[in-house]
Structures are given as structure tokens and as C-alpha cells.
Write a protein that holds these residues in place. Structure first.
Motif, PDB file in Angstrom:
ATOM      1  N   PHE A  67       0.825  -1.217   0.000  1.00 50.81           N
ATOM      2  CA  PHE A  67       0.000   0.000   0.000  1.00 50.81           C
ATOM      3  C   PHE A  67       0.858   1.267   0.000  1.00 50.81           C
ATOM      4  CE2 PHE A  67      -3.675  -2.600   1.389  1.00 50.81           C
ATOM      5  CZ  PHE A  67      -4.584  -2.110   0.467  1.00 50.81           C
ATOM      6  N   GLY A  68       2.078   1.160   0.534  1.00 51.03           N
ATOM      7  CA  GLY A  68       2.976   2.320   0.517  1.00 51.03           C
ATOM      8  C   GLY A  68       3.076   2.914  -0.876  1.00 51.03           C
ATOM      9  N   SER A  69       3.243   2.053  -1.885  1.00 49.03           N
ATOM     10  CA  SER A  69       3.352   2.581  -3.247  1.00 49.03           C
ATOM     11  C   SER A  69       2.020   2.535  -3.992  1.00 49.03           C
ATOM     12  CB  SER A  69       4.420   1.815  -4.027  1.00 49.03           C
ATOM     13  OG  SER A  69       4.101   0.432  -4.049  1.00 49.03           O
ATOM     14  N   SER A  70       1.190   1.508  -3.748  1.00 51.54           N
ATOM     15  CA  SER A  70      -0.003   1.377  -4.593  1.00 51.54           C
ATOM     16  C   SER A  70      -1.040   2.462  -4.300  1.00 51.54           C
ATOM     17  CB  SER A  70      -0.632  -0.012  -4.439  1.00 51.54           C
ATOM     18  OG  SER A  70      -1.103  -0.207  -3.127  1.00 51.54           O
ATOM     19  N   ILE A  71      -1.056   3.018  -3.087  1.00 51.74           N
ATOM     20  CA  ILE A  71      -1.911   4.192  -2.885  1.00 51.74           C
ATOM     21  C   ILE A  71      -1.075   5.444  -2.629  1.00 51.74           C
ATOM     22  CG2 ILE A  71      -3.874   2.863  -1.967  1.00 51.74           C
ATOM     23  CD1 ILE A  71      -3.058   4.009   0.811  1.00 51.74           C
ATOM     24  N   GLY A  72       0.203   5.259  -2.262  1.00 51.83           N
ATOM     25  CA  GLY A  72       1.027   6.430  -1.926  1.00 51.83           C
ATOM     26  C   GLY A  72       1.629   7.112  -3.140  1.00 51.83           C
ATOM     27  N   TYR A  73       1.600   6.451  -4.315  1.00 56.17           N
ATOM     28  CA  TYR A  73       2.358   6.978  -5.461  1.00 56.17           C
ATOM     29  C   TYR A  73       1.883   8.335  -5.934  1.00 56.17           C
ATOM     30  CZ  TYR A  73      -1.375   5.842  -8.804  1.00 56.17           C
ATOM     31  OH  TYR A  73      -2.557   5.799  -9.491  1.00 56.17           O
ATOM     32  N   VAL A  74       0.625   8.687  -5.631  1.00 57.08           N
ATOM     33  CA  VAL A  74       0.122   9.977  -6.101  1.00 57.08           C
ATOM     34  C   VAL A  74       0.899  11.137  -5.460  1.00 57.08           C
ATOM     35  CG1 VAL A  74      -1.687  10.108  -4.354  1.00 57.08           C
ATOM     36  CG2 VAL A  74      -2.003  11.278  -6.532  1.00 57.08           C
ATOM     37  N   PHE A  75       1.486  10.916  -4.284  1.00 48.97           N
ATOM     38  CA  PHE A  75       2.189  12.008  -3.604  1.00 48.97           C
ATOM     39  C   PHE A  75       3.513  12.389  -4.270  1.00 48.97           C
ATOM     40  CE2 PHE A  75      -0.885  10.379  -0.629  1.00 48.97           C
ATOM     41  CZ  PHE A  75      -1.466  11.546  -0.146  1.00 48.97           C
ATOM     42  N   PRO A  76       4.383  11.428  -4.619  1.00 51.69           N
ATOM     43  CA  PRO A  76       5.563  11.854  -5.391  1.00 51.69           C
ATOM     44  C   PRO A  76       5.204  12.446  -6.754  1.00 51.69           C
ATOM     45  CG  PRO A  76       5.520   9.456  -5.110  1.00 51.69           C
ATOM     46  CD  PRO A  76       4.498  10.033  -4.188  1.00 51.69           C
ATOM     47  N   VAL A  77       4.127  11.959  -7.384  1.00 52.83           N
ATOM     48  CA  VAL A  77       3.733  12.553  -8.666  1.00 52.83           C
ATOM     49  C   VAL A  77       3.364  14.022  -8.445  1.00 52.83           C
ATOM     50  CG1 VAL A  77       2.133  12.486 -10.609  1.00 52.83           C
ATOM     51  CG2 VAL A  77       2.842  10.364  -9.521  1.00 52.83           C
ATOM     52  N   CYS A 166       7.989  10.175  -9.118  1.00 49.35           N
ATOM     53  CA  CYS A 166       8.301  11.593  -8.941  1.00 49.35           C
ATOM     54  C   CYS A 166       8.856  12.170 -10.251  1.00 49.35           C
ATOM     55  CB  CYS A 166       9.303  11.766  -7.798  1.00 49.35           C
ATOM     56  SG  CYS A 166       9.274  13.412  -7.084  1.00 49.35           S
ATOM     57  N   ALA A 167       9.663  11.383 -10.962  1.00 54.39           N
ATOM     58  CA  ALA A 167      10.171  11.819 -12.261  1.00 54.39           C
ATOM     59  C   ALA A 167       9.030  11.960 -13.264  1.00 54.39           C
ATOM     60  CB  ALA A 167      11.217  10.831 -12.772  1.00 54.39           C
ATOM     61  N   VAL A 168       8.044  11.041 -13.186  1.00 57.05           N
ATOM     62  CA  VAL A 168       6.871  11.172 -14.062  1.00 57.05           C
ATOM     63  C   VAL A 168       6.168  12.506 -13.776  1.00 57.05           C
ATOM     64  CG1 VAL A 168       4.575  10.234 -14.571  1.00 57.05           C
ATOM     65  CG2 VAL A 168       6.527   8.682 -14.321  1.00 57.05           C
ATOM     66  N   GLY A 169       6.098  12.892 -12.494  1.00 54.53           N
ATOM     67  CA  GLY A 169       5.492  14.177 -12.125  1.00 54.53           C
ATOM     68  C   GLY A 169       6.226  15.352 -12.745  1.00 54.53           C
ATOM     69  N   VAL A 170       7.549  15.296 -12.760  1.00 54.42           N
ATOM     70  CA  VAL A 170       8.336  16.369 -13.386  1.00 54.42           C
ATOM     71  C   VAL A 170       8.004  16.434 -14.877  1.00 54.42           C
ATOM     72  CG1 VAL A 170      10.657  17.169 -13.984  1.00 54.42           C
ATOM     73  CG2 VAL A 170      10.212  16.235 -11.703  1.00 54.42           C
ATOM     74  N   GLY A 171       7.975  15.270 -15.520  1.00 55.02           N
ATOM     75  CA  GLY A 171       7.651  15.234 -16.949  1.00 55.02           C
ATOM     76  C   GLY A 171       6.284  15.836 -17.215  1.00 55.02           C
ATOM     77  N   LEU A 172       5.307  15.470 -16.375  1.00 57.00           N
ATOM     78  CA  LEU A 172       3.967  16.027 -16.539  1.00 57.00           C
ATOM     79  C   LEU A 172       3.998  17.546 -16.344  1.00 57.00           C
ATOM     80  CD1 LEU A 172       0.869  15.529 -16.775  1.00 57.00           C
ATOM     81  CD2 LEU A 172       0.827  15.532 -14.279  1.00 57.00           C
ATOM     82  N   GLY A 173       4.779  18.005 -15.372  1.00 53.20           N
ATOM     83  CA  GLY A 173       4.859  19.441 -15.074  1.00 53.20           C
ATOM     84  C   GLY A 173       5.401  20.272 -16.234  1.00 53.20           C
ATOM     85  N   VAL A 174       6.383  19.753 -16.968  1.00 57.71           N
ATOM     86  CA  VAL A 174       6.877  20.523 -18.121  1.00 57.71           C
ATOM     87  C   VAL A 174       5.918  20.411 -19.295  1.00 57.71           C
ATOM     88  CG1 VAL A 174       9.328  21.016 -18.139  1.00 57.71           C
ATOM     89  CG2 VAL A 174       8.579  18.666 -18.379  1.00 57.71           C
ATOM     90  N   LEU A 187      -4.904  14.065 -10.312  1.00 55.68           N
ATOM     91  CA  LEU A 187      -5.959  13.487  -9.477  1.00 55.68           C
ATOM     92  C   LEU A 187      -6.964  12.708 -10.318  1.00 55.68           C
ATOM     93  CD1 LEU A 187      -6.497  16.292  -6.821  1.00 55.68           C
ATOM     94  CD2 LEU A 187      -5.116  14.207  -6.683  1.00 55.68           C
ATOM     95  N   ALA A 188      -7.399  13.290 -11.441  1.00 56.89           N
ATOM     96  CA  ALA A 188      -8.399  12.613 -12.260  1.00 56.89           C
ATOM     97  C   ALA A 188      -7.833  11.313 -12.815  1.00 56.89           C
ATOM     98  CB  ALA A 188      -8.848  13.526 -13.404  1.00 56.89           C
ATOM     99  N   PHE A 189      -6.601  11.336 -13.283  1.00 58.45           N
ATOM    100  CA  PHE A 189      -6.035  10.150 -13.905  1.00 58.45           C
ATOM    101  C   PHE A 189      -5.788   9.047 -12.878  1.00 58.45           C
ATOM    102  CE2 PHE A 189      -2.754   7.457 -15.752  1.00 58.45           C
ATOM    103  CZ  PHE A 189      -3.302   7.209 -16.998  1.00 58.45           C
TER     104      PHE A 189
END
Ligand SMILES: Nc1ncnc2c1ncn2[C@@H]1O[C@H](COP(=O)(O)OP(=O)(O)OP(=O)(O)O)[C@@H](O)[C@H]1O
Ligand SMILES: [Mg+2]
Lengths: 268, 300
Positions: A67-77, A166-174, A187-189
Motif C-alpha cells: 500500500f505504501g506505493s499502490s496508494i502512496g504513489y500519487v504524492f511523489p507525482v 516523482c520523475a513522471v510528475g516532473v515530466g507532466l509538469g513541463v 488526481l483525475a487520472f
């Protein structure tokens, strides 16, 4: 590459000098601990009833810990996306590009620094899920499997998954520099679109072959356990290293596209 | 101080879609003096400065510092310090942290952060979050960023905006002393009066085109043809001027006579036996000359 090292150092300091990272980390730890602990308690209570254990010890522990990653992953993103979009929002791209005019170098430095930060989030999330889960398992007299090397390998892969997210989040941000749009997309995705796609893709064989490349499926394949595989055991999955490669590819492709669509453009 | 750096714009053009913000602009900025970069709102000043700093890519032409484009400078912050008009801070970060980030990126010693914050008078606010800063304090923080690398060139976009009179006086003296050390200083403004006390040279643009380039004194060329005269006997003075065929307006501080020469007006009053309390030729201010120049092109 002295200037590259300096750029990574500066990108790291950018994250540590605002309150965002520890606020996200705090919410993540509480959320993960609550869900992992809560589910352990429910399973423990049901298991103690007349109908016997629902899950074996060997199945229960990895499920709870993942659960650490399967529900927590939204936070690093969110961390990666918010840190990146705030550069556009607060116009800090101006001092950033003045100090380091080679823009590609900064983007790579940002990806590296935030991947490290995502790994830190992964460590915190695993402490939360393993801490809350194993504590309650012990309280119910169950085997928390803390001596099992497979469990620690799972924890390591979960940390890697969080780093890549977290790297995926950076990619999304640019790619989507508007902060509001980026938050809505994350959030929607993660909470709505992808769970439906993953469920629907499992309905036919050919779509399952496509569905295993969804970022969430790739992440679960990398970690090796999740409540998805429990609820739909027939789902096709990648190997763990393939899952890591797919996540990394999402991050890199988004960052490269974003480099051309927003990062390289005029700063006015 | 090592030798000065010359800024050079060569046929620089920038189009944003259909808007031509800067058109075929060429000029140089010499070291050792303060150059005012003037023009009305929307003239293209900020766009021009951002092209010099590699933040905006010119549609055509080049902008260089000592012959080198900004993006190719080996140590940019130690060569050029820039403060641009837009506030570029994360509100949740302290001033010291803000500067520390860019000192790290540019490989500057961390001690520079404290030095420049003291220099701009923010020493006491270093660890306060920028969100609570006033406009003038933000302007000073922008300047602190520009000074971080102790640069040989300073590029400041409207640095006086939001500063109090004390701050304005301070920045004038400060820029003077920097120019005296042989540094190159380019300061933009939309008001000549804001910079006329401190600049040596002016570059004036309107609608993205160069209108005037020269010393400050070169602006003071258009003398007006007005005379200000006054007398205890204003009515008598009025009759005499009317009889001589002059157009005039009577104001509280005196009578303004158009298209006149002070000597002639004195002669007319003397001939009519009118005692005068004052008589002078009115000079057009620098600001009037400036407005006349950009006015031809039309301000926004
Ligand atoms: N990103 C952009 N997209 C489209 N047009 C732009 C952009 N940036 C500037 N412009 C246009 O370019 C012209 C020059 O703008 P610029 O900001 O350089 O003027 P300025 O001289 O700095 O004005 P001010 O005194 O108001 O600061 C204006 O017409 C402006 O609308
Ligand atoms: Mg401007």
C-alpha cells in the motif's frame, strides 16, 4: 560536469526550501499508515472469526506493505508536478535560466533531484505501511514476515517505483505547465481514469496486452504485489524490470515533449 | 576591475505572432557609464533586455556581451547581473534561500548571499518569507540577485518602481559608484525624469524602433519659444502685448507669451513704461524633449 552537479544541488535546494515537500510527505505517511493499518485490522478481525483466515501469512504481508506505493504513489507525482509547475507560475524560470543558460541541463538536473526525492518519499511510505501493518499483525498474533528477504526486496522495488513516479510528475509538469491543470490531471487520472481503464482492459485478452503498459499497471508489476492483482488475479503483468522501464519511459517521453513545448520557449 | 564589457545589439527583431515588438534595433552600450534605455509602455524595452539575456530568442539579429551571446558565457552571473520587472520569487521561500539556490547553481560562494542582502538593505529580513515583502523590498531582492555574482555588467528593468525616495537616492548613488568602477550599466525606464539625474547616455525607443541615441545633453536641444513675464501692472502689460500682436496667457505665476524672445518683450514693456517684476525665456525640459521625440511615433 561540475556545472551539472551544481544544477542538481540547486534543484534539490529548491525542494527543501519550501513547505510543500514535508506537507505532502506528512499527508502521505498518515494516509498510508491509516489504510495499511486499517486493512490489517479488518483482516485480523475477520480472520479471528469462525470462517478462518482469509489470506495466508505469505499473501497478507506483501499486500499490506505494498500500500505504501499502490496508494502512496500519487504524492511523489504531485511533488514532481507542483515543483515543476511552480517555476512557471512564480516566474522563477527567469533567475533559473539566468544562472544556468543551458536549459536542457536544468531539466535533467530537476529529473535527477526529484527522482532522489521520490525515493525519499518511498522510504517514508514504506516505513508507514510496514510500520502500521507489521505492528497490527503482531497484535493479532500473525506473522509479519519481517524476516523474509522477499519482503525487503518488495520494499526496495516500491521505493524505486516511488522515485520513478516523482520523475513522471516532473515530466507532466513541463508538459502541462499550468499548475491547476496539472493537479486536475494527476488526481483525475490516478484516482478515476486509470482504475477504470485497468479494470476495463482486463475484460478482453487483447486489451489486457495494452493495459499492462498503463503507468499504474507498470508500477504494480514493478512492486510485485497490490490490491489490484488480488481483486483481478487474471490480469496480465510485466516483469518487475519491465515495469520500471515503462515508468521511466513515461517520465522521459513527457520531459522530452515538455522540453520542446514549454521549457525551450521564450520566457516573457 | 578587469576591462569593461560592451553590450551590442545588431539588427535585432522580435515578432510575437503578428506583433512586431522590436524592429531591426541596433545600438551599443559602453562600459564605465550609465545608459538609460527609455521608451513608453509597450515600446519593447523588456523584450529587448530579455533577448540580451537569452530568455527570449530573437526572430532576427544578435545581442552580445563583449562579443559573446549570453547562453555561451562561461560564468553568466559573474559577467552579467540582471533584475527584470516581473517579480520572480517563490512566495514561500525566504530571501536568503532564494539567493542561495542561484549561488549554488552558478557556483558562487555562499557568503555572497549575506553580502548582497546587506548591500540592498535587506539584511534584517533575510530569513523572512518573500510572501510578506512589500513591493520595494521585492525590488531590492531582485537587485540583490543581480549583484550576486559581483558582475561587470548590470541590466536593470525599471529598478526604481516601488522604491521610496530614500531608496531612489540610494540606488542612484550606488549605480554611480558601480559605473565609476568601469562596469557597464543599462537601466530601463518609461520616464526620463526617473533616470535623468543618474544617466550619462540615453537610448530611446518607441514601437520597437530606435528614436534617439546620444548623451543626455543632446536631448536638451529644442528650446521653446516661450517667454514668462510678470508686472505689478498686469493689465497694462496685457494691453502692451496685445498692441504688439502677441498671443499670451495670464497665469497665477506670470504671463506666458508664445513665439517670443525675452529681449523683445522687455523692449515692449520698457517702451510702454510698464515696470516688470520678472522676465525669462522658458526652457523646454528634458522631459518635454523626450515626449516630443516619442510623441512623433505616438505613445500607446
Ligand atoms: N509573450 C508575448 N506575447 C505577445 N506579445 C508580447 C509578449 N511580450 C511582449 N509582447 C508585446 O511586445 C510589445 C513590447 O512589450 P515590452 O514588454 O517589451 O514593452 P516595454 O517597453 O517593456 O513596456 P513597459 O514600459 O510597459 O514595461 C508589446 O506590444 C507587448 O504587447
Ligand atoms: Mg517593460
Amino acid at each position: 560536469m561540475k556545472s551539472f552537479g551544481r544544477a542538481i544541488h540547486a534543484e534539490f535546494t529548491k525542494v527543501t526550501t519550501t513547505r510543500l515537500w514535508w506537507m505532502l510527505a506528512l499527508i502521505m505517511v498518515l494516509y498510508v499508515a491509516l489504510v495499511a493499518g486499517g486493512l490489517t485490522a479488518i483482516l485480523g478481525t475477520v480472520g479471528a472469526g469462525a470462517r478462518g483466515p482469509v489470506l495466508s501469512d505469505a499473501d497478507r504481508a506483501p499486500l499490506i506493505y505494498s500500500f505504501g506505493s499502490s496508494i502512496g504513489y500519487v504524492f511523489p507525482v504531485l511533488l514532481g508536478a507542483l515543483v515543476t509547475t511552480s517555476e512557471f507560475r512564480h516566474k522563477t524560470l527567469t533567475p533559473t535560466f539566468l544562472a544556468t543558460p543551458k536549459r536542457g541541463r536544468i531539466l535533467v538536473a530537476k529529473l535527477v533531484a526529484l527522482t532522489v526525492f521520490g525515493g525519499l518519499f518511498g522510504v517514508l511510505a514504506m516505513i508507514a505501511s510496514v510500520g502500521a501493518g507489521s505492528g497490527l499483525m503482531a497484535a493479532f498474533g500473525q506473522d509479519a514476515q519481517l524476516g523474509s528477504s522477499a519482503i525487503w526486496a518488495l520494499a526496495g522495488r516500491a521505493i524505486l517505483a516511488m522515485a520513478l513516479w516523482c520523475a513522471v510528475g516532473v515530466g507532466l509538469g513541463v508538459l502541462v505547465p499550468s499548475q491547476v491543470a496539472a493537479i486536475v490531471i494527476v488526481l483525475a487520472f490516478t484516482q478515476f481514469v486509470e482504475p477504470i481503464l485497468r479494470f476495463a482492459s482486463g475484460l478482453t485478452d487483447w486489451s489486457a496486452q495494452v493495459g499492462k503498459f498503463l503507468p499504474g499497471s507498470a508500477s504494480d508489476a514493478l512492486v510485485g504485489a497490490s490490491f489490484y492483482s488480488l481483486s483481478a488475479p487474471s490480469l496480465v503483468a510485466l516483469d518487475w524490470w519491465q515495469g520500471a522501464g515503462v515508468l521511466l519511459a513515461y517520465a522521459v517521453v513527457a520531459a522530452v515533449l515538455g522540453y520542446f513545448t514549454s521549457w525551450r520557449r521564450d520566457v516573457t | 576591475m578587469p576591462e569593461g564589457v560592451t553590450i551590442e545589439f545588431t539588427n535585432v527583431t522580435k515578432r510575437f505572432g503578428s506583433v512586431e515588438a522590436v524592429s531591426d534595433l541596433s545600438f551599443t552600450v559602453e562600459p564605465g557609464q550609465i545608459t538609460g534605455f527609455l521608451g513608453p509602455n509597450g515600446a519593447g524595452k523588456t523584450t529587448t533586455l530579455r533577448m540580451l539575456l537569452g530568455l527570449v530568442t530573437p526572430t532576427a539579429g544578435t545581442a552580445t556581451l563583449g562579443g559573446v551571446a549570453y547562453r555561451d558565457l562561461p560564468s553568466p552571473l559573474a559577467t552579467v547581473g540582471a533584475a527584470l520587472e516581473a517579480a520572480s520569487f517563490h512566495p514561500g521561500r525566504s530571501a536568503a534561500d532564494h539567493l542561495r539556490i542561484y549561488a549554488q547553481a552558478a557556483g558562487l560562494p555562499r557568503a555572497r548571499v549575506g553580502v548582497v542582502l546587506e548591500q540592498v538593505g535587506l539584511g534584517g529580513y533575510a530569513s523572512r518569507r518573500v510572501a510578506g515583502y512589500s513591493l520595494g523590498m521585492r525590488q531590492r531582492l531582485g537587485l540583490a540577485y543581480a549583484l550576486l555574482g559581483d558582475p561587470r555588467v548590470l541590466v536593470l528593468d525599471e529598478p526604481i518602481n516601488g522604491l521610496d525616495p530614500e531608496g531612489i537616492r540610494w540606488i542612484r548613488l550606488f549605480l554611480r559608484s558601480l559605473a565609476a568602477e568601469g562596469r557597464t550599466i543599462l537601466v530601463s525606464s518609461h520616464l526620463l525624469s526617473e533616470v535623468q539625474q543618474s544617466v550619462d547616455e540615453v537610448v530611446i525607443i518607441a514601437h520597437g524602433r530606435l528614436i534617439h541615441r546620444g548623451t543626455l545633453a543632446s536631448l536638451d536641444m529644442v528650446d521653446s519659444k516661450q517667454v514668462i513675464v510678470d508686472s505689478p501692472n498686469r493689465d497694462g502689460l496685457g494691453w502692451a502685448l496685445q498692441a504688439a500682436g502677441y498671443a499670451f496667457r495670464s497665469l497665477r505665476g506670470g504671463v506666458i507669451v508664445d513665439n517670443a524672445d525675452a529681449t523683445e518683450i522687455g523692449g515692449i514693456a520698457f517702451a510702454a513704461g510698464i515696470p516688470l517684476s520678472s522676465l525669462s525665456q522658458k526652457h523646454a525640459g528634458l522631459e518635454d524633449s523626450f515626449l516630443a521625440l516619442v510623441g512623433e511615433e505616438g505613445a500607446l
